[in-house]
Scaffold this active site. Structure first.
Site, PDB file in Angstrom:
ATOM      1  N   HIS A 133      73.582  78.774  64.262  1.00  0.00           N
ATOM      2  CA  HIS A 133      75.097  79.476  64.241  1.00  0.00           C
ATOM      3  C   HIS A 133      76.140  79.012  65.211  1.00  0.00           C
ATOM      4  O   HIS A 133      76.552  79.979  66.092  1.00  0.00           O
ATOM      5  CB  HIS A 133      74.701  80.966  63.973  1.00  0.00           C
ATOM      6  CG  HIS A 133      75.478  81.330  62.868  1.00  0.00           C
ATOM      7  ND1 HIS A 133      75.972  82.942  63.130  1.00  0.00           N
ATOM      8  CD2 HIS A 133      75.815  81.109  61.833  1.00  0.00           C
ATOM      9  CE1 HIS A 133      76.463  83.052  61.785  1.00  0.00           C
ATOM     10  NE2 HIS A 133      76.439  82.212  61.166  1.00  0.00           N
TER      11      HIS A 133
ATOM     12  N   HIS B  75      77.140  71.631  55.389  1.00  0.00           N
ATOM     13  CA  HIS B  75      75.982  72.665  55.843  1.00  0.00           C
ATOM     14  C   HIS B  75      74.996  72.831  54.481  1.00  0.00           C
ATOM     15  O   HIS B  75      73.918  73.062  54.819  1.00  0.00           O
ATOM     16  CB  HIS B  75      76.763  73.945  56.045  1.00  0.00           C
ATOM     17  CG  HIS B  75      76.074  75.071  56.514  1.00  0.00           C
ATOM     18  ND1 HIS B  75      75.660  74.983  57.715  1.00  0.00           N
ATOM     19  CD2 HIS B  75      75.630  76.151  55.788  1.00  0.00           C
ATOM     20  CE1 HIS B  75      74.860  76.323  57.961  1.00  0.00           C
ATOM     21  NE2 HIS B  75      75.021  77.012  56.668  1.00  0.00           N
TER      22      HIS B  75
HETATM   23  N1  LIG Z   1      66.367  68.867  59.488  1.00  0.00           N
HETATM   24  C1  LIG Z   1      65.662  69.122  58.617  1.00  0.00           C
HETATM   25  N2  LIG Z   1      64.122  68.933  58.372  1.00  0.00           N
HETATM   26  C2  LIG Z   1      63.566  69.285  57.309  1.00  0.00           C
HETATM   27  N3  LIG Z   1      63.910  69.922  56.382  1.00  0.00           N
HETATM   28  C3  LIG Z   1      65.108  70.538  56.418  1.00  0.00           C
HETATM   29  C4  LIG Z   1      66.067  69.901  57.522  1.00  0.00           C
HETATM   30  N4  LIG Z   1      67.256  70.553  57.348  1.00  0.00           N
HETATM   31  C5  LIG Z   1      67.082  71.309  56.300  1.00  0.00           C
HETATM   32  N5  LIG Z   1      65.879  71.301  55.928  1.00  0.00           N
HETATM   33  C6  LIG Z   1      65.314  71.743  54.389  1.00  0.00           C
HETATM   34  O1  LIG Z   1      66.440  71.786  53.621  1.00  0.00           O
HETATM   35  C7  LIG Z   1      66.545  73.266  52.864  1.00  0.00           C
HETATM   36  C8  LIG Z   1      67.834  73.708  52.662  1.00  0.00           C
HETATM   37  O2  LIG Z   1      68.187  74.075  54.053  1.00  0.00           O
HETATM   38  P1  LIG Z   1      69.225  75.237  54.203  1.00  0.00           P
HETATM   39  O3  LIG Z   1      70.507  74.983  53.390  1.00  0.00           O
HETATM   40  O4  LIG Z   1      69.633  75.521  55.692  1.00  0.00           O
HETATM   41  O5  LIG Z   1      68.734  76.683  53.850  1.00  0.00           O
HETATM   42  P2  LIG Z   1      69.605  77.929  53.587  1.00  0.00           P
HETATM   43  O6  LIG Z   1      69.656  77.718  52.133  1.00  0.00           O
HETATM   44  O7  LIG Z   1      68.654  79.117  54.039  1.00  0.00           O
HETATM   45  O8  LIG Z   1      70.716  77.618  54.188  1.00  0.00           O
HETATM   46  C9  LIG Z   1      65.680  74.176  53.601  1.00  0.00           C
HETATM   47  O9  LIG Z   1      64.453  74.320  52.917  1.00  0.00           O
HETATM   48  C10 LIG Z   1      65.281  73.629  54.853  1.00  0.00           C
HETATM   49  O10 LIG Z   1      64.007  73.593  55.289  1.00  0.00           O
END
Ligand SMILES: Nc1ncnc2c1ncn2[C@@H]1O[C@H](COP(=O)(O)OP(=O)(O)O)[C@@H](O)[C@H]1O
Lengths: 80, 578, 229, 80
Positions: B95, B49
């Site tokens: 979620h 995650h």
């Molecule tokens: N499928 C995806 N396509 C493009 N960018 C992604 C994708 N999944 C995650 N990211 C980018 O990776 C970064 C980390 O995501 P995430 O861990 O979900 O954020 P958060 O810290 O809010 O949980 C975010 O900036 C998100 O936009």
């Protein structure tokens, strides 16, 4: 000191949530439920050990906030 | 480091979702056995995650740039310039697992999380969307899940005060044991007043804001990355309860604080709250962070360092403040009735040090915690091409009239009004096009400018051909934006798949990402944010591959936006395209 | 026209109603914090906005009704000053005793957000002077607990004294039936105080103030207030 | 047969409602309230006069509908 306050709808006041639960129980296959009325309860911890003082506090919190006496009745029970 | 903590055994390591080779990597990284708290921190930072370890390699192939992109993937949300000094900030996040276990609270906290991502960037949320997938309508749990999820999405958004203007709802038996709840939020900010997670400056206060920390969802981040088995319904206390009221206060307090010029860096506490947020702020800014956990506002007695570091209590933020503004900041939070506590400071040693009552509980290299997370090039196989079916070979069992009635009466195609009437879609007074059309349209700053937004994907296309299905989802989002008269700007995606350790599932993920990339490149439609949700399986059966595409476009003049309804009798109907 | 909008923690339509007041009366309202104890000098109209004050935990509006500023609002009402409560504001007014009755869960137990027609019951009050007698207006509903209830004597008194302000109806003006989505007794969507200076209503006139966003039937109420004050 | 079902949040689960009530009681000048946790109660009428049957029905309605055992505990008491 611990106490429990219960707030219930006065008789005659419509209880849509209770009605909905009755309906839902029917479709969930729980038979034999004639009526359900929903209420609220509050588990309260009071700073005092004095029963009279506790009762005064409980009464005042019910009247001032916990129950809307237009449609609800309340009671409280001090634990132990 | 302390005697009363559990010994680090292979079982304990496995219970933290860390594979033996991952544990080896930890040992070589820190040169000793981790403490219990440290193990918890690694498990949080290195799970699927947070680390995107299975998908990162492929996500890097997506187009993320464009002349109007202010911030692409890598921050809490993507930011795109919409002219006149304004920027739109948006992201989608899943979620899924929590919503299956506790539909109301799971969906509600999903909405809360994505709203926080958007206002953390300095934007006021102006719209929300949600993409929902449930099992077959006749499955015994579906009814309960639908009503709980919809009530939860509405319950949070309505109280917070953001119009929920769009989304999608689908049904398929492959989601019977694993529903999808993807929430998207859209906010508006000034293009020159965007806030980032990157801290700068040594010795600055690290401040905790918002609600108190409880033992909520400890191990929730690990749960979000684990396959469901029959015991899952027992592992329950990991579900968090949302408090939209606290979030609304947090929004107002954060925006007020940002306007006061006090904020150096800000990060919301999502999954593995304190751990991820503190590590990210430090690592991005090339700084160390020291936390003193006895200062963390807590809701329960006797919380350990491990629990505080992994708690997923909602409605919390971490900030680095200009020290001279501490009093201003405190006054704002006291006014809004929220907790405000200095819980640490930035350092120059690139270490992540966690103390509780003066006792050192964790001492880890901060850059490596984030950057040296495992990254996998997982084996994958191309999805076999489905046989084309000639129309002539399909029996027309029913006449056109009957077929049409069956279609419009089906769960898949019937009206979604029942859902969106439970969402306040008019609050803020700027909803030009409500749910029900191709895209929602909202007015920007009194107009005439507007934003259009949509969320789309057709999972059965992705199952038949991941590459074409990925392309199609992007193309559909594009068409939905242009259909209301908007100029498409950018995309956020939420990639929901099964277990990536299976080559066929990995093949679906790879195929869909390639398709999304191809379509986005062809359309100059960059991906500016997104989220990946893997291990969506029950008892070995995966969901349909579901790469939800959220997209945003801009209209120069809302009075020229087109709607879906026929306007007058006797007008010509044109069919465009082939 | 000096209007004051009370902002409670959890209010969320305070900006919407401020925009409506600006559009209807030509001047911006004062925004007054719930913890204050006085209204700005010269306040003609107090508005309690929609939202989920204090999360609407316990009962909708119950905690807000006991906020420090509410004594000043009661005093203002007692002096004959205008008070308008919309949605959560209406719930606060009944909880604070400024209006009779109570608002309970919608009869289908769900939040309802939709366009709603209302019949304007009388046009001789300071709130409704801009409407035509019997006019059907289009506003918007967005609430989970708008099911108006009061005991039979109270209802009889309200009806007898002409204190029902609006009733739910369809586009053609037929009151009740399916048009009453929340189950309110006598299809009541809004009520006045005895002296007609306090109005509580569930639907949101403040979200229909602009032709570009749905319509302007709500603006008339705010414009009428400007003239009345 | 009449019964009362009470549903309360498990310890440790956040209770935003209780928290808001605590705050409100403080500002209403009701002193000495250390904590409030809100729960629900249901007053149920059952068709049966058989205690065992009543218990089975109550248990089934709690598990299936009235309580969400992820975050809530329940108990029931048969009147008399
Ligand atoms: N499928 C995806 N396509 C493009 N960018 C992604 C994708 N999944 C995650 N990211 C980018 O990776 C970064 C980390 O995501 P995430 O861990 O979900 O954020 P958060 O810290 O809010 O949980 C975010 O900036 C998100 O936009």
């Amino acid at each position: 000191m611990k106490a429990r306050v219960t707030v219930t709808l006065k008789t005659g006041v419509l209880d849509p949530q209770g009605k909905a639960i009755e309906g839902a129980l029917g479709s969930l296959g729980v038979p034999g439920v004639e009526s359900v009325r929903q209420g609220k309860l509050f588990d309260v911890e009071l700073a005092t050990d004095d029963r009279a003082e506790a009762e005064a506090t409980l009464k005042s919190m019910c009247e001032k906030l916990l129950a809307n006496t237009v449609i609800e009745s309340y009671r409280y029970d001090i634990a132990g | 480091m302390t005697a009363h903590e559990p010994a680090i055994t292979p079982d304990l390591v496995a219970a933290h979702g860390l594979k033996p080779d991952e544990y080896e990597r930890i040992l070589s990284l820190i040169g000793r056995e981790p403490s219990f708290t440290e193990l918890g921190i690694f498990s949080a930072m290195w799970n699927e995650h947070c680390s995107y370890k299975s998908s990162k390699l492929w996500l890097k192939t997506l187009p993320i740039d464009g002349p109007h992109v202010i911030q692409g993937p890598g921050e809490n949300a993507g930011v795109v310039d919409i002219g006149d000094g304004d920027a739109v900030v948006f992201k989608m996040e899943s979620h899924n697992h929590p919503s299956f276990i506790e539909p109301y609270q799971g969906a509600a906290t999903g909405v809360g999380g994505i709203l926080r991502d958007v206002f953390t960037m300095g934007a006021r949320p102006v719209a929300a969307l949600n993409a929902l997938r449930f099992g077959a309508p006749e499955h015994p749990r579906t009814r309960h899940l639908v009503s709980g999820v919809v009530a939860g999405v509405g319950g949070y958004g309505n109280s917070f005060g953001v119009p929920t203007v769009g989304g999608l709802v689908g049904f398929h038996t492959r989601y019977d044991g694993n529903i999808l709840v993807n929430a998207m939020a859209v906010g508006l900010a000034k293009a020159d007043a965007i806030f980032y997670a990157k801290a700068s400056g040594v010795g600055l206060p690290v401040v905790y804001l918002g609600s108190k920390t409880g033992r909520d969802g400890i191990h929730g981040a690990t749960m979000a990355s684990a396959e469901f088995d029959e015991g899952s319904e027992e592992k329950r206390p990991t579900v968090q309860v949302g408090d939209p009221f606290a979030e609304k206060l947090l929004l107002e307090a954060c925006l007020e604080l940002m306007a006061s010029g006090s904020v150096v860096a800000i990060q919301d506490m999502g999954a593995a709250g304190l751990t991820c947020s503190a590590v990210e702020m430090g690592a991005k800014g090339d700084l160390g962070i020291r936390l003193d956990l006895e200062n963390v506002p807590v809701r329960e007695d006797g919380m350990t360092a491990y629990e505080m570091m992994l708690s997923e209590s909602q409605e919390r933020m971490l900030m680095v403040l200009h020290p001279e503004k501490e009093d201003v900041a405190r006054a704002i939070f006291v006014k809004w009735g929220l907790d405000f506590a200095v819980v640490g400071h930035t350092t120059d040693d690139l270490r992540f040090k966690v103390y509780l009552n003066g006792e050192l509980k964790a001492d880890l290299p901060i850059k490596e915690l984030g950057d040296e997370a495992p990254e996998y090039d997982r084996p994958w196989v191309e999805t076999p091409k489905a046989q084309a079916v000639a129309a002539a070979n399909v029996d027309a069992k029913v006449g056109t009239r009957e077929a049409l009635l069956t279609l419009i009466g089906s769960a898949e195609l019937s009206s979604r009004r029942w859902v969106w009437e439970q969402y306040d879609h008019i609050i803020l007074g700027d909803t030009v096009q409500k749910p029900g059309g191709d895209s929602a349209v909202i007015r920007v700053n009194g107009g005439p400018k507007g934003l259009a937004m949509t969320a789309d994907v057709t999972p059965r296309y992705c199952e038949a051909d991941p590459f074409e299905g990925g392309k199609q989802a992007v193309a559909e989002a594009w068409r939905n934006l242009t259909a209301v008269g908007a100029r498409p700007l950018a995309v956020t995606d939420n990639l929901n798949f099964g277990n990536p350790e299976k080559p066929e599932i990995m093949g679906q993920l790879v195929g869909c990402i390639k398709g999304i990339g191809e379509a986005c490149r062809a359309l100059d439609f960059p991906v500016v944010s997104g989220n990946v949700s893997l291990y969506n399986e029950t008892q070995g059966r995966a969901i349909l591959p579901t790469p939800t595409i959220g997209a945003v476009g801009v209209l120069d003049d809302i009075s020229k936006s087109a709607t879906i309804a026929f306007k007058r009798e006797g007008e010509a109907i044109l069919l465009i395209g082939d | 026209m000096n209007a004051a909008v009370i902002v409670f923690p959890g209010s969320n339509r305070e900006r919407d109603v401020a925009a409506a007041l600006r559009a209807g009366t030509g001047s911006a309202p004062a925004m007054v914090w719930h913890a204050d104890t006085d209204l700005p000098a010269g306040t003609d109209l107090v508005v309690l906005p929609g939202g989920f004050s204090y999360g609407d935990y316990l009962r909708c509006g119950a905690i807000a009704a006991r906020a420090p500023i509410m004594d000043a609002v009661r005093a203002h009402a007692a002096r004959g000053g205008l008070v308008l409560g919309i949605c959560n504001g209406f719930q606060i007014l009944v909880e604070s005793g400024l209006l009779p009755g109570i608002l309970t869960r919608n009869k289908n137990l769900r939040f309802i957000c939709k366009t709603q027609h209302l019949k304007v019951e009388r046009v001789d009050t300071r709130f409704t002077s801009g409407y035509q007698p019997g006019q059907v207006i289009e506003v918007a509903c967005a609430h989970g607990e708008g099911n108006y209830f009061a005991d039979p004597e109270t209802i009889e008194r309200l009806e007898g004294d002409g204190r029902v302000a609006f009733r739910y109806c369809d586009a053609a003006g037929n009151v009740g039936g399916l048009a009453n989505a929340n189950g309110s007794i006598n299809d009541i969507a809004g009520v006045y105080s005895e002296k007609l200076n306090v109005l509580g209503m569930m639907p949101h006139p403040e979200n229909l103030i602009d032709g570009a966003v749905g319509g302007t039937d709500g603006l008339v109420l705010f414009a009428g207030l400007a003239k009345a004050a």
